[in-house]
Each structure stands twice: as structure tokens, then as C-alpha cells.
Design an enzyme around this catalytic site. Sequence first.
Site, short mmCIF file in Angstrom:
data_model
loop_
_atom_site.label_atom_id
_atom_site.label_comp_id
_atom_site.label_asym_id
_atom_site.label_seq_id
_atom_site.Cartn_x
_atom_site.Cartn_y
_atom_site.Cartn_z
N TRP A 1 0.82 -1.20 0.00
CA TRP A 1 0.00 0.00 0.00
C TRP A 1 0.86 1.26 0.00
O TRP A 1 1.81 1.39 0.76
CB TRP A 1 -0.90 0.05 1.22
CG TRP A 1 -1.93 -1.01 1.42
CD1 TRP A 1 -2.60 -1.24 2.59
CD2 TRP A 1 -2.46 -1.98 0.50
NE1 TRP A 1 -3.50 -2.28 2.45
CE2 TRP A 1 -3.43 -2.74 1.17
CE3 TRP A 1 -2.19 -2.27 -0.84
CZ2 TRP A 1 -4.13 -3.78 0.55
CZ3 TRP A 1 -2.88 -3.32 -1.46
CH2 TRP A 1 -3.83 -4.04 -0.78
N ASN B 1 -6.95 -0.65 -4.94
CA ASN B 1 -7.01 -2.05 -4.56
C ASN B 1 -8.44 -2.56 -4.70
O ASN B 1 -9.33 -2.12 -3.99
CB ASN B 1 -6.55 -2.23 -3.11
CG ASN B 1 -6.80 -3.64 -2.61
OD1 ASN B 1 -6.43 -4.61 -3.26
ND2 ASN B 1 -7.45 -3.77 -1.45
N GLU B 2 -8.65 -3.44 -5.67
CA GLU B 2 -9.93 -4.11 -5.90
C GLU B 2 -11.07 -3.12 -6.15
O GLU B 2 -12.01 -3.01 -5.38
CB GLU B 2 -10.25 -5.08 -4.76
CG GLU B 2 -9.21 -6.18 -4.64
CD GLU B 2 -9.61 -7.33 -3.74
OE1 GLU B 2 -10.50 -7.14 -2.88
OE2 GLU B 2 -9.03 -8.43 -3.89
N TYR C 1 -10.00 -15.84 -5.21
CA TYR C 1 -10.40 -16.26 -3.86
C TYR C 1 -11.68 -17.10 -3.92
O TYR C 1 -12.74 -16.67 -3.47
CB TYR C 1 -10.64 -15.04 -2.97
CG TYR C 1 -9.39 -14.27 -2.63
CD1 TYR C 1 -8.46 -14.76 -1.72
CD2 TYR C 1 -9.15 -13.03 -3.23
CE1 TYR C 1 -7.31 -14.04 -1.42
CE2 TYR C 1 -8.01 -12.30 -2.93
CZ TYR C 1 -7.09 -12.82 -2.02
OH TYR C 1 -5.95 -12.11 -1.71
N GLU D 1 -3.28 -11.14 -6.73
CA GLU D 1 -3.58 -11.73 -5.43
C GLU D 1 -4.17 -13.11 -5.64
O GLU D 1 -5.01 -13.30 -6.52
CB GLU D 1 -4.62 -10.90 -4.64
CG GLU D 1 -4.15 -9.60 -4.06
CD GLU D 1 -5.24 -8.96 -3.17
OE1 GLU D 1 -6.05 -9.72 -2.58
OE2 GLU D 1 -5.26 -7.72 -3.07
N TRP E 1 -1.25 -13.95 -1.47
CA TRP E 1 -1.69 -13.15 -0.32
C TRP E 1 -1.63 -14.04 0.90
O TRP E 1 -2.32 -15.05 0.95
CB TRP E 1 -3.12 -12.66 -0.54
CG TRP E 1 -3.60 -11.78 0.59
CD1 TRP E 1 -4.12 -12.17 1.79
CD2 TRP E 1 -3.57 -10.35 0.61
NE1 TRP E 1 -4.41 -11.09 2.55
CE2 TRP E 1 -4.08 -9.96 1.86
CE3 TRP E 1 -3.13 -9.37 -0.29
CZ2 TRP E 1 -4.19 -8.61 2.24
CZ3 TRP E 1 -3.26 -8.04 0.08
CH2 TRP E 1 -3.79 -7.67 1.33
#
Length: 418
Positions: A89, A204-205, A279, A319, A362
Amino acid sequence: MKLGFFLFSLVLYQMILQPGIFKVEGDDDDDEFVRVRGVQLLLNGKPFYANGYNAYWLMYMASDPSQRNKVSSAFQVAANHGLSIARTWAFSDGGDNPLQYSPGSYNEHMFLGLDFVISEARKYGTKLVLSLVNNYDDFGGKKQYVEWAKSQGQSLHSEDDFFTNSLVKEFYKNHIKSVLTRRNNFTGVVYKDDPTIMAWELMNEIRCPSDHSGNTVQAWITEMATYLKSIDGNHLLEAGLEGFYGLSKNESNPNFQVGTDFIANNQIPAIDFATVHSYPDQWLPGSSNEEQTLFLVRWLNDHIQDAQIIIQKPVLFGEFGVSVKNMSSDSITLRDQFFNLVYSSIYSSASDGGAATGGLFWHLLAEGMDSFKDGYEVPLDENSSTATLIAQESQKLNRIRMKKSSIVKKNKARDVRN
């Protein structure tokens, strides 16, 4: 006459020494910035394939000088396992001990932490992907930007106003500029000129559930990517997408939409490469391991093929992970199988010169960071089977890189002879 020849020779010699003079087209052996050519990433003019990891905590930990050894340790153990990309980050907005107290007001201690991260990454041969804002409330995110605008009289009703409100967009652009033009106190190099940074990430996302058409996100990425590239023409840029498709290919998504379009968003000219997150354990709650595996195989193959054929840009699996918190006693074995599927898909594509360029699991933790554990952590020193798998797969990818680099070098030598 002899003096004239001497002066000509001296001038010619100085010109040869001057960078860029008489440089052969395509000869980028001294270019430390990661570039893009077609569906491949390049480093020093040669194909760049690399695995890596996420370590979102690096800036936060490095802001405390007494904890910087954890940052150094993480870079060291990762490098020992063949990992050469770290994603982290470059944001922390509002709240306790942030990077950005309020729009344009920065915490120098936290910025010094980011300075240290970049400086230390270079020592260990690590390229960085730096994300500029969060979709989620953690570390402030788009919600904090909306709250800042509301405190200045803007009538806003949704976090998704982040993408459309003019004042919020100015706040975000100011953050982009503040980060990119920061001069590192450890190296003296301005961030936008530092080849240690591989790429910037817009968010991020990215998610905008209020507009499933994808038009809102498409417009925002286009505007912000253009603005960032107007400041920094050295670095690559990616949007920060998870890989969810738009309405035209909704059947490839899990059973939900987030207002993004993997294909259209990544076709924006200022976006240099695509990203995908994976995920299945989160996206398919209540499903079996077999169902999650089948989904993962399709997910990986679809995105590699679409990046290769339709988008025609590299794709980084930015990720991927699986939680061992709620799994059985065989949880580590199941995670290793999951990791192996991802790595194998990347390796297969890379072997054929395809679009897949690497994968970042991740997430990596250093020793003594138990409070950061969330089930997805991979402390490489503690998980022997996972650590071995990661090292083996990274070595395989590095061998492809060396092999293709050797081919490039031979071709250049042949061209020079001819």
C-alpha cells in the site's frame, strides 16, 4: 589536419560515452524500468517473468524505525525463495497514524516509512507494485475520501460517489501527484524516477456496485490513468481489478457483479497490464473443495486467454490465496494444491510466450507478526511445504526468464554481426 582529426576523434569518443547516442533500436540492456511489449513484460530489454507476494503492511511497519528489521527480513526471506515482486500500500487515509491526515496533509513519519520500503526493496532486487487507494474501509479507502468531501459541503450519499464527484476526484489526483513527486529521503530519487517501482495501481480491488453497466468505472479509470501518465511516463500502470467480467461475459463470474469489466477496463490505452485476483473460498461460500477447484481452473484459463487474445496485454495474478483458518487438518495440503494450480497455469502460459507473467500470493508476514494473521498468511519460515512449493515454482519461472533472455541476447548478437 592531424589536430582536426584529433578533435573529431575526441568529439566522437564523447558522443559514444553519452547515454542514448548511437543506441541501437531495441537495445535496452541498461533500462531498469519494467516495460511492456505486446503480451510480455520486459526488464533490461528482456522478457520478465517473476512471482512475488503481497505485504500490505510494509509502509506501516517501516514508519517505526524499531520495526524496520521486519521489512528487511521479509525482503530477504522472499528473495531467498526466488520472489522478486512485492505489492504493497502507498495509502492510509484518515484514522490513527495515517499517511494522509486530510486531503493534501501528510504524515512525514509514515512517508519516511514508504521511503524506507522503496530503498530496502532495491537492496534485495525487488520490484514494487504500489497501490494508491483502497476500495474498502480499511486504511480509509474511498469512503474516507467521500467523508472528506462531505465535510466541505458536498451532498453525497454513497461511497460510489468517489468515482464521479469532482471534489473527491481532485482529492485523489492530489494524492497521486503527492506520491509520484515525493523525493525519497534515503535514496534522493523522486518516486516517479525510481525503477525500483515496477508499477502503480489505481485502486485495490475497484468495485462500484451501484453501476453494473461498468460505465462509471470505465470513465474513472480512463480519467485517472491519463492523469497519472501525464506526471509519470516511466512506470507501468494497472487498474487494480480482481478480474470480474462485465455483462457481456457474466457467466464467467461468481454469482455477483461489482461494476467492473475485465476486458473493457484493461483495454484502456493508459493501462499497461491486466490483473486478476483469485479467492474461490470467499466467492463461493458453502461450496466444496472440488467445486472451488473447477471454478479456479476456468477462472485462470479464461483470464489468460482473454489477456492474450482480446486485450493483448500481459496479465499478473496480483492476489491469490486460501484461508486455512476454517479448514480441516489437511488445510496446508489443500492450500498447496491451490497454489500449485495457480503457479502451473502461469508457468504453462509463460513457457509458450503467453500473457501470464507471474503471481503474487496473499500474503507474506515476517517473524513476530502474529497479530496480523488472518488465515491467509504465509510465513515462509514456518510453512515448509508451502515455502518449498513457492521456491520451486519461482525457480521454474526464473529459468524461463533466463532462457528467453539468452535467446534475445543471441538474436541481438546475430543482428550486430549482420
